[in-house]
Design a protein around this motif. Structure first.
Motif, PDB file in Angstrom:
ATOM      1  N   ASN A 157       0.695  -1.074   0.027  1.00  0.00           N
ATOM      2  CA  ASN A 157       0.025  -0.018   0.086  1.00  0.00           C
ATOM      3  C   ASN A 157       0.848   1.110  -0.015  1.00  0.00           C
ATOM      4  O   ASN A 157       1.667   1.343   0.806  1.00  0.00           O
ATOM      5  CB  ASN A 157      -0.946  -0.048   1.360  1.00  0.00           C
ATOM      6  N   LEU A 158       0.831   2.210  -0.987  1.00  0.00           N
ATOM      7  CA  LEU A 158       1.584   3.254  -1.191  1.00  0.00           C
ATOM      8  C   LEU A 158       1.466   4.132  -0.102  1.00  0.00           C
ATOM      9  O   LEU A 158       2.526   5.041  -0.068  1.00  0.00           O
ATOM     10  CB  LEU A 158       1.447   3.694  -2.465  1.00  0.00           C
ATOM     11  N   SER A 159       0.368   4.260   0.666  1.00  0.00           N
ATOM     12  CA  SER A 159       0.219   5.149   1.717  1.00  0.00           C
ATOM     13  C   SER A 159       1.062   4.775   2.913  1.00  0.00           C
ATOM     14  O   SER A 159       1.236   5.547   3.958  1.00  0.00           O
ATOM     15  CB  SER A 159      -1.220   5.336   2.023  1.00  0.00           C
ATOM     16  N   LYS A 160       1.614   3.627   3.197  1.00  0.00           N
ATOM     17  CA  LYS A 160       2.291   3.032   4.177  1.00  0.00           C
ATOM     18  C   LYS A 160       3.940   3.399   4.139  1.00  0.00           C
ATOM     19  O   LYS A 160       4.336   2.688   3.288  1.00  0.00           O
ATOM     20  CB  LYS A 160       1.984   1.466   4.368  1.00  0.00           C
ATOM     21  N   PRO A 161       4.583   3.998   4.760  1.00  0.00           N
ATOM     22  CA  PRO A 161       5.759   4.407   4.586  1.00  0.00           C
ATOM     23  C   PRO A 161       6.572   3.250   5.052  1.00  0.00           C
ATOM     24  O   PRO A 161       6.513   2.324   6.097  1.00  0.00           O
ATOM     25  CB  PRO A 161       6.054   5.339   5.790  1.00  0.00           C
ATOM     26  N   LEU A 162       7.830   2.929   4.176  1.00  0.00           N
ATOM     27  CA  LEU A 162       8.637   1.716   4.027  1.00  0.00           C
ATOM     28  C   LEU A 162      10.214   2.354   4.220  1.00  0.00           C
ATOM     29  O   LEU A 162      10.357   3.204   3.579  1.00  0.00           O
ATOM     30  CB  LEU A 162       8.574   0.843   3.258  1.00  0.00           C
ATOM     31  N   ASP A 163      10.991   1.823   5.100  1.00  0.00           N
ATOM     32  CA  ASP A 163      12.090   2.399   5.279  1.00  0.00           C
ATOM     33  C   ASP A 163      13.420   1.412   4.442  1.00  0.00           C
ATOM     34  O   ASP A 163      14.053   0.662   4.769  1.00  0.00           O
ATOM     35  CB  ASP A 163      12.793   2.206   6.633  1.00  0.00           C
ATOM     36  N   GLY A 164      13.057   1.587   3.022  1.00  0.00           N
ATOM     37  CA  GLY A 164      13.928   0.752   2.400  1.00  0.00           C
ATOM     38  C   GLY A 164      12.921   0.063   0.899  1.00  0.00           C
ATOM     39  O   GLY A 164      11.890   0.488   0.823  1.00  0.00           O
ATOM     40  N   THR A 165      13.653  -0.495   0.044  1.00  0.00           N
ATOM     41  CA  THR A 165      13.039  -0.922  -1.314  1.00  0.00           C
ATOM     42  C   THR A 165      13.304  -2.222  -1.376  1.00  0.00           C
ATOM     43  O   THR A 165      12.932  -2.937  -2.530  1.00  0.00           O
ATOM     44  CB  THR A 165      13.950   0.052  -2.440  1.00  0.00           C
ATOM     45  N   THR A 166      13.566  -3.112  -0.498  1.00  0.00           N
ATOM     46  CA  THR A 166      13.368  -4.566  -0.627  1.00  0.00           C
ATOM     47  C   THR A 166      12.754  -5.175   0.495  1.00  0.00           C
ATOM     48  O   THR A 166      12.132  -4.483   1.170  1.00  0.00           O
ATOM     49  CB  THR A 166      15.080  -4.961  -0.221  1.00  0.00           C
ATOM     50  N   ALA A 167      12.650  -6.329   0.409  1.00  0.00           N
ATOM     51  CA  ALA A 167      11.681  -7.328   1.359  1.00  0.00           C
ATOM     52  C   ALA A 167      12.247  -6.956   2.906  1.00  0.00           C
ATOM     53  O   ALA A 167      11.273  -7.115   3.820  1.00  0.00           O
ATOM     54  CB  ALA A 167      11.593  -8.672   1.070  1.00  0.00           C
ATOM     55  N   ALA A 168      13.379  -6.632   3.115  1.00  0.00           N
ATOM     56  CA  ALA A 168      13.885  -6.212   4.412  1.00  0.00           C
ATOM     57  C   ALA A 168      13.117  -4.929   5.056  1.00  0.00           C
ATOM     58  O   ALA A 168      13.225  -5.224   6.508  1.00  0.00           O
ATOM     59  CB  ALA A 168      15.388  -6.099   4.280  1.00  0.00           C
ATOM     60  N   ALA A 169      12.825  -4.400   4.395  1.00  0.00           N
ATOM     61  CA  ALA A 169      12.014  -3.356   4.800  1.00  0.00           C
ATOM     62  C   ALA A 169      10.625  -3.574   5.219  1.00  0.00           C
ATOM     63  O   ALA A 169       9.977  -2.871   6.098  1.00  0.00           O
ATOM     64  CB  ALA A 169      11.821  -2.228   3.571  1.00  0.00           C
ATOM     65  N   LEU A 170      10.097  -4.765   5.093  1.00  0.00           N
ATOM     66  CA  LEU A 170       8.853  -5.073   5.528  1.00  0.00           C
ATOM     67  C   LEU A 170       8.778  -5.781   6.692  1.00  0.00           C
ATOM     68  O   LEU A 170       7.808  -6.203   7.403  1.00  0.00           O
ATOM     69  CB  LEU A 170       8.069  -6.076   4.638  1.00  0.00           C
ATOM     70  N   ALA A 171      10.157  -6.083   7.352  1.00  0.00           N
ATOM     71  CA  ALA A 171      10.358  -6.692   8.783  1.00  0.00           C
ATOM     72  C   ALA A 171       9.421  -6.021   9.633  1.00  0.00           C
ATOM     73  O   ALA A 171       9.748  -4.800   9.991  1.00  0.00           O
ATOM     74  CB  ALA A 171      11.716  -6.757   9.105  1.00  0.00           C
ATOM     75  N   GLY A 172       8.783  -6.756  10.459  1.00  0.00           N
ATOM     76  CA  GLY A 172       7.959  -5.944  11.451  1.00  0.00           C
ATOM     77  C   GLY A 172       6.775  -5.421  11.174  1.00  0.00           C
ATOM     78  O   GLY A 172       5.797  -5.106  11.653  1.00  0.00           O
ATOM     79  N   HIS A 173       6.529  -5.371   9.765  1.00  0.00           N
ATOM     80  CA  HIS A 173       5.199  -4.973   9.193  1.00  0.00           C
ATOM     81  C   HIS A 173       4.162  -5.739   8.997  1.00  0.00           C
ATOM     82  O   HIS A 173       4.539  -7.096   8.653  1.00  0.00           O
ATOM     83  CB  HIS A 173       5.370  -4.161   8.005  1.00  0.00           C
ATOM     84  N   PRO A 174       2.841  -5.647   9.297  1.00  0.00           N
ATOM     85  CA  PRO A 174       1.799  -6.539   8.928  1.00  0.00           C
ATOM     86  C   PRO A 174       1.763  -6.922   7.447  1.00  0.00           C
ATOM     87  O   PRO A 174       1.447  -5.719   6.598  1.00  0.00           O
ATOM     88  CB  PRO A 174       0.517  -6.118   9.574  1.00  0.00           C
ATOM     89  N   VAL A 175       1.952  -8.027   6.767  1.00  0.00           N
ATOM     90  CA  VAL A 175       1.821  -8.537   5.372  1.00  0.00           C
ATOM     91  C   VAL A 175       0.803  -9.436   5.432  1.00  0.00           C
ATOM     92  O   VAL A 175       0.818 -10.640   6.024  1.00  0.00           O
ATOM     93  CB  VAL A 175       3.259  -8.809   5.051  1.00  0.00           C
ATOM     94  N   GLY A 176      -0.091  -9.239   4.436  1.00  0.00           N
ATOM     95  CA  GLY A 176      -1.159 -10.194   4.302  1.00  0.00           C
ATOM     96  C   GLY A 176      -0.840 -11.498   3.435  1.00  0.00           C
ATOM     97  O   GLY A 176      -0.123 -11.054   2.434  1.00  0.00           O
ATOM     98  N   VAL A 177      -1.695 -12.362   3.843  1.00  0.00           N
ATOM     99  CA  VAL A 177      -1.241 -13.717   2.944  1.00  0.00           C
ATOM    100  C   VAL A 177      -2.544 -14.680   2.842  1.00  0.00           C
ATOM    101  O   VAL A 177      -3.276 -14.528   3.996  1.00  0.00           O
ATOM    102  CB  VAL A 177      -0.046 -14.278   3.462  1.00  0.00           C
ATOM    103  N   VAL A 178      -2.942 -15.480   1.887  1.00  0.00           N
ATOM    104  CA  VAL A 178      -3.996 -16.160   2.164  1.00  0.00           C
ATOM    105  C   VAL A 178      -3.510 -17.769   2.848  1.00  0.00           C
ATOM    106  O   VAL A 178      -2.574 -18.181   2.533  1.00  0.00           O
ATOM    107  CB  VAL A 178      -4.676 -16.698   0.654  1.00  0.00           C
ATOM    108  N   LYS A 179      -4.502 -17.690   3.980  1.00  0.00           N
ATOM    109  CA  LYS A 179      -3.931 -19.032   4.762  1.00  0.00           C
ATOM    110  C   LYS A 179      -4.184 -20.418   3.975  1.00  0.00           C
ATOM    111  O   LYS A 179      -4.997 -20.538   3.130  1.00  0.00           O
ATOM    112  CB  LYS A 179      -4.890 -18.955   6.065  1.00  0.00           C
TER     113      LYS A 179
END
Length: 295
Positions: A157-179
């Motif tokens: 979601n482009l409104s959510k700030p991320l500190d980086g441009t790789t998957a490492a920037a998503l650490a600690g962020h809620p990321v959805g997935v189909v169970k």
């Protein structure tokens, strides 16, 4: 559930996804991938450009019957005029042209569940419909070399700030997935620092990332690519990092299934696929149906 290329792809959900407003209409790894790794942004090269596969003599071939289905857009579907269309249909025609047997080629569509039986009963010679390659099927059938891999992708979601441009920037962020999907297992295995949030369906996942209930999502890059460019996304989101391929979770890639005794035909199709990749004709078909790209 359809035995499609990705074990995580619920086929009815796939069709519903396209009905939400998305457009209707490989270096495919030659060795097993032991870990998830991003691949380049263009269409991966299917075969080594220096590789020259032999072209068997098909002069005695009476006809070449390809079997497919009509319910797997944008790979195979019926267009507004009721004719078969899609990536697979164009690929069949290019294969037949490369082998010099266009006048002998036939394409027949049938329900997906009938394809394997029809091939076994010699009602067709090759199946091209996104059937997953499994050890059980390899005991019964031959498969061509892969021609395309459907990668896993993140979408953010482009409104959510991320500190980086790789998957490492998503650490600690809620990321959805189909169970219960291969993508859920892949996310847990390769990105343990990411906080996964499970959803019951693809529709629920897409709604959540659009509405900002999660910062990002992880699933099939094909669906994300079409959804992100469709009105349904409301321009909320964009593909992020990757793409990621993993034979462990995402199968070997898209192939053509044949009878084991048809070794010459299998070799001929491999020759055609290698030539189409080397000359760029495979890439032309890819861009025709995936203008926004999967990679």
């Amino acid at each position: 559930m359809r035995r499609a290329l990705l074990s995580s792809l619920n086929f009815k959900g796939f069709l519903r996804f396209y009905s939400l407003g998305a457009i209707l209409v490989a270096f495919l790894l030659s060795v097993p991938v032991a870990h998830a790794e991003p691949v380049s942004s263009g269409l991966p090269i299917l075969f080594d450009a220096r590789e020259r596969l032999p072209k068997p003599d098909l002069s005695t071939l009476v006809r070449l019957r390809f079997l497919t289905s009509v319910d797997f857009p944008p790979f195979n579907f019926t267009d507004q005029s009721g004719k078969l269309a899609g990536f697979h249909i164009d690929l069949i025609r290019e294969i037949c042209d490369e082998l010099g047997v266009s006048e002998k080629c036939q394409i027949q569509a049938m329900p997906f569940g009938d394809l394997q039986t029809a091939l076994t009963a010699s009602q067709g010679d090759a199946v091209i419909a996104g059937i997953a390659v499994t050890p059980e099927l390899r005991k019964q059938y031959a498969f061509s070399r892969p021609y395309l891999m459907l990668p896993a992708r993140f979408i953010r979601n482009l409104s959510k700030p991320l500190d980086g441009t790789t998957a490492a920037a998503l650490a600690g962020h809620p990321v959805g997935v189909v169970k219960g999907t291969a993508h859920e297992a892949m996310l847990a295995a390769y990105f343990p620092a990411i906080k996964s949030v499970p959803f019951d369906s693809k529709e629920a996942l897409l709604s959540a990332v659009r509405d900002g209930k999660v910062d990002a999502a992880f699933a099939d890059g094909l669906q994300f690519s079409f959804w992100a460019s469709s009105p349904a996304s409301e321009k909320c989101c964009a593909l992020f990092d990757g793409p990621y391929v993993s034979q462990q979770f995402l199968s070997e890639g898209m192939t053509i299934m044949l009878r084991q005794q048809d070794a010459d035909l299998t070799a001929a199709i491999n020759h055609a696929l290698a030539t189409l990749s080397r000359t760029g004709r495979l890439q032309e078909i890819y861009l025709r149906y995936f203008p926004h790209g999967l990679y």
